[in-house]
Design a protein around this motif. Structure first.
Motif, PDB file in Angstrom:
ATOM      1  N   PRO A  40       0.798  -1.225   0.000  1.00 52.88           N
ATOM      2  CA  PRO A  40       0.000   0.000   0.000  1.00 52.88           C
ATOM      3  C   PRO A  40       0.832   1.277   0.000  1.00 52.88           C
ATOM      4  N   PHE A  41       0.257   2.291  -0.593  1.00 49.02           N
ATOM      5  CA  PHE A  41       0.773   3.653  -0.498  1.00 49.02           C
ATOM      6  C   PHE A  41       0.218   4.215   0.814  1.00 49.02           C
ATOM      7  N   GLU A  42       1.096   4.538   1.775  1.00 48.93           N
ATOM      8  CA  GLU A  42       0.594   4.960   3.084  1.00 48.93           C
ATOM      9  C   GLU A  42       1.637   5.737   3.874  1.00 48.93           C
ATOM     10  N   ASN A  43       1.136   6.506   4.855  1.00 50.51           N
ATOM     11  CA  ASN A  43       2.000   7.384   5.657  1.00 50.51           C
ATOM     12  C   ASN A  43       1.909   7.065   7.144  1.00 50.51           C
ATOM     13  N   VAL A  44       1.535   5.837   7.491  1.00 49.80           N
ATOM     14  CA  VAL A  44       1.280   5.496   8.895  1.00 49.80           C
ATOM     15  C   VAL A  44       2.511   5.701   9.770  1.00 49.80           C
ATOM     16  N   CYS A  45       3.694   5.335   9.261  1.00 44.62           N
ATOM     17  CA  CYS A  45       4.890   5.482  10.103  1.00 44.62           C
ATOM     18  C   CYS A  45       5.164   6.946  10.417  1.00 44.62           C
ATOM     19  N   ILE A  46       4.824   7.863   9.504  1.00 47.10           N
ATOM     20  CA  ILE A  46       4.974   9.287   9.793  1.00 47.10           C
ATOM     21  C   ILE A  46       4.013   9.701  10.901  1.00 47.10           C
ATOM     22  N   MET A  47       2.755   9.283  10.760  1.00 47.18           N
ATOM     23  CA  MET A  47       1.741   9.682  11.734  1.00 47.18           C
ATOM     24  C   MET A  47       1.998   9.074  13.112  1.00 47.18           C
ATOM     25  N   GLU A  48       2.687   7.942  13.146  1.00 46.61           N
ATOM     26  CA  GLU A  48       2.987   7.286  14.429  1.00 46.61           C
ATOM     27  C   GLU A  48       4.378   7.621  14.946  1.00 46.61           C
ATOM     28  N   GLY A  49       5.099   8.500  14.246  1.00 45.32           N
ATOM     29  CA  GLY A  49       6.419   8.920  14.694  1.00 45.32           C
ATOM     30  C   GLY A  49       7.474   7.833  14.607  1.00 45.32           C
ATOM     31  N   ARG A  50       7.327   6.914  13.636  1.00 44.97           N
ATOM     32  CA  ARG A  50       8.255   5.796  13.506  1.00 44.97           C
ATOM     33  C   ARG A  50       9.172   5.918  12.290  1.00 44.97           C
ATOM     34  N   VAL A 203       8.835  15.884   3.333  1.00 45.94           N
ATOM     35  CA  VAL A 203       7.472  15.358   3.384  1.00 45.94           C
ATOM     36  C   VAL A 203       6.976  15.278   4.828  1.00 45.94           C
ATOM     37  N   GLU A 204       7.861  14.951   5.745  1.00 40.67           N
ATOM     38  CA  GLU A 204       7.475  14.821   7.155  1.00 40.67           C
ATOM     39  C   GLU A 204       7.322  16.156   7.872  1.00 40.67           C
ATOM     40  N   LYS A 205       8.115  17.154   7.481  1.00 40.18           N
ATOM     41  CA  LYS A 205       8.192  18.382   8.277  1.00 40.18           C
ATOM     42  C   LYS A 205       7.536  19.603   7.641  1.00 40.18           C
ATOM     43  N   HIS A 206       7.419  19.649   6.328  1.00 36.60           N
ATOM     44  CA  HIS A 206       6.950  20.872   5.667  1.00 36.60           C
ATOM     45  C   HIS A 206       5.493  21.151   6.037  1.00 36.60           C
ATOM     46  N   PRO A 207       5.165  22.396   6.377  1.00 31.83           N
ATOM     47  CA  PRO A 207       3.787  22.711   6.779  1.00 31.83           C
ATOM     48  C   PRO A 207       2.753  22.481   5.679  1.00 31.83           C
ATOM     49  N   ASP A 208       3.171  22.503   4.424  1.00 33.63           N
ATOM     50  CA  ASP A 208       2.230  22.291   3.323  1.00 33.63           C
ATOM     51  C   ASP A 208       2.210  20.852   2.817  1.00 33.63           C
ATOM     52  N   SER A 209       2.940  19.981   3.454  1.00 32.98           N
ATOM     53  CA  SER A 209       2.937  18.582   3.036  1.00 32.98           C
ATOM     54  C   SER A 209       1.568  17.960   3.314  1.00 32.98           C
ATOM     55  N   PRO A 210       1.006  17.212   2.352  1.00 37.57           N
ATOM     56  CA  PRO A 210      -0.293  16.559   2.587  1.00 37.57           C
ATOM     57  C   PRO A 210      -0.176  15.270   3.378  1.00 37.57           C
ATOM     58  N   PHE A 211       1.041  14.858   3.733  1.00 35.00           N
ATOM     59  CA  PHE A 211       1.238  13.540   4.334  1.00 35.00           C
ATOM     60  C   PHE A 211       1.659  13.569   5.800  1.00 35.00           C
ATOM     61  N   ASN A 212       1.607  14.740   6.448  1.00 31.86           N
ATOM     62  CA  ASN A 212       2.028  14.806   7.845  1.00 31.86           C
ATOM     63  C   ASN A 212       0.921  15.300   8.780  1.00 31.86           C
ATOM     64  N   LYS A 213      -0.332  15.224   8.302  1.00 31.85           N
ATOM     65  CA  LYS A 213      -1.447  15.749   9.097  1.00 31.85           C
ATOM     66  C   LYS A 213      -2.470  14.679   9.476  1.00 31.85           C
ATOM     67  N   HIS A 214      -2.753  13.765   8.571  1.00 32.51           N
ATOM     68  CA  HIS A 214      -3.742  12.714   8.814  1.00 32.51           C
ATOM     69  C   HIS A 214      -3.264  11.431   8.155  1.00 32.51           C
ATOM     70  N   PRO A 215      -3.627  10.270   8.697  1.00 35.72           N
ATOM     71  CA  PRO A 215      -3.272   9.013   8.030  1.00 35.72           C
ATOM     72  C   PRO A 215      -3.970   8.884   6.681  1.00 35.72           C
ATOM     73  N   LEU A 216      -3.246   8.327   5.726  1.00 32.52           N
ATOM     74  CA  LEU A 216      -3.776   8.085   4.385  1.00 32.52           C
ATOM     75  C   LEU A 216      -3.194   6.786   3.874  1.00 32.52           C
ATOM     76  N   LEU A 217      -4.063   5.873   3.477  1.00 27.72           N
ATOM     77  CA  LEU A 217      -3.628   4.592   2.922  1.00 27.72           C
ATOM     78  C   LEU A 217      -4.465   4.289   1.692  1.00 27.72           C
ATOM     79  N   THR A 218      -3.831   3.831   0.637  1.00 24.45           N
ATOM     80  CA  THR A 218      -4.569   3.434  -0.557  1.00 24.45           C
ATOM     81  C   THR A 218      -3.869   2.261  -1.220  1.00 24.45           C
ATOM     82  N   MET A 219      -4.671   1.405  -1.843  1.00 25.90           N
ATOM     83  CA  MET A 219      -4.124   0.223  -2.508  1.00 25.90           C
ATOM     84  C   MET A 219      -5.073  -0.220  -3.615  1.00 25.90           C
ATOM     85  N   ARG A 220      -4.502  -0.715  -4.679  1.00 28.50           N
ATOM     86  CA  ARG A 220      -5.298  -1.288  -5.762  1.00 28.50           C
ATOM     87  C   ARG A 220      -5.896  -2.615  -5.304  1.00 28.50           C
ATOM     88  N   THR A 221      -7.042  -2.954  -5.888  1.00 25.62           N
ATOM     89  CA  THR A 221      -7.662  -4.255  -5.667  1.00 25.62           C
ATOM     90  C   THR A 221      -7.893  -4.909  -7.019  1.00 25.62           C
TER      91      THR A 221
END
Length: 268
Positions: A40-50, A203-221
């Protein structure tokens, strides 16, 4: 931590590609589709500080041992390493994503990472890390349109402030007209994934980054895609879309079901 020479075997296992033979150029369509269906395309480790420094060993451990996903710099760096293992003439490039909501290119710089491959004298972009916009096929820099189960894709040449080339797309069931994905150059390529750690930090630190504010996960099926945030779950299935608002408990349930184990059937 796995040895680097296990990468080929571990990658094939993760994407459920059982063919043990050397990867031909014709096989790349299958590789890209399976990658989109299983990592999956996802940002969970960023949101969890890992998040950790970007290295080969980190990428192997994160996505091939721990079976997590990642963002473009994770996914396409891993794809690049797999291609190198299979004797491809490959490198990494950086691009600027077009922000369609704002009607302009994003202002956080060259934070999109993709793979550049030279095959029989022709250059191609391979992208396994563009969220729901992945082409699922190599896209030639010649301008030729390629079609996949995700839509139509092409690369146009034309110098701008953001690059000499731009990837354009017309997503299946979603777009009537061509739209810009990102702009990029090919004069500065990268062959050491650790050189992309500045992208990770931006991506983790920039205030305008879309990936450091909320979890986002997407995957093809098999017949569409699923996208999960902390407030909604969206499923595309055979051209039909269903979006549900969710609470935190439902988010955790859907995270576990869709993204923490091998792909399953639809929940009841």
């Amino acid at each position: 931590m796995p040895a680097i020479n296990n990468l080929d075997k571990l990658f094939r296992k993760r994407i459920q590609y059982s063919n043990p033979d050397p990867v031909t150029f014709q096989d790349l369509d299958i590789i890209l589709e399976k990658m989109a269906n299983h990592i999956p395309f996802e940002n969970v480790c960023i949101m969890e500080g890992r998040s950790r420094i970007l290295t080969k060993d980190h990428l192997l451990n994160k996505m091939l041992i721990m079976n997590e996903g990642g963002l473009c710099y994770d996914l396409n760096s891993l794809l690049y390493l797999f291609l190198i293992e299979n004797q491809y003439d490959a490198s990494l490039i950086q691009g600027v994503v077009y922000d369609h909501a704002a009607g302009k290119f994003g202002n956080i710089g060259r934070t999109h990472v993709a793979v550049l491959v030279r095959h029989e004298g022709q250059l191609y972009i391979l992208d396994g890390g563009f969220g729901g916009n992945v082409p699922l096929k190599p896209v030639p820099l010649s301008g030729e349109t390629v079609s996949s189960s995700n839509g139509e894709f092409r690369i146009r040449e034309g110098k701008t402030h953001h690059g000499e080339y731009r990837l354009e797309m017309k997503l299946k069931y979603k777009d009537r007209d061509w739209r810009i994905g990102y702009a990029f150059d090919i004069d500065e390529t990268i062959r050491d994934v650790s050189c992309l750690d500045n992208v990770r930090l931006t991506v983790e630190k920039h205030p305008d980054s879309p990936f450091n504010k909320h979890p986002l996960l997407t995957m093809r099926t098999e017949d569409g895609s699923v996208t999960l945030t902390d407030t909604s779950f969206t499923q595309w299935k055979s051209g039909n879309v269903e979006k549900k608002e969710i609470d935190h408990e439902k988010y955790k349930e859907l995270l576990e079901y869709w993204f923490s184990q091998p792909f399953k059937k639809d929940p009841e």
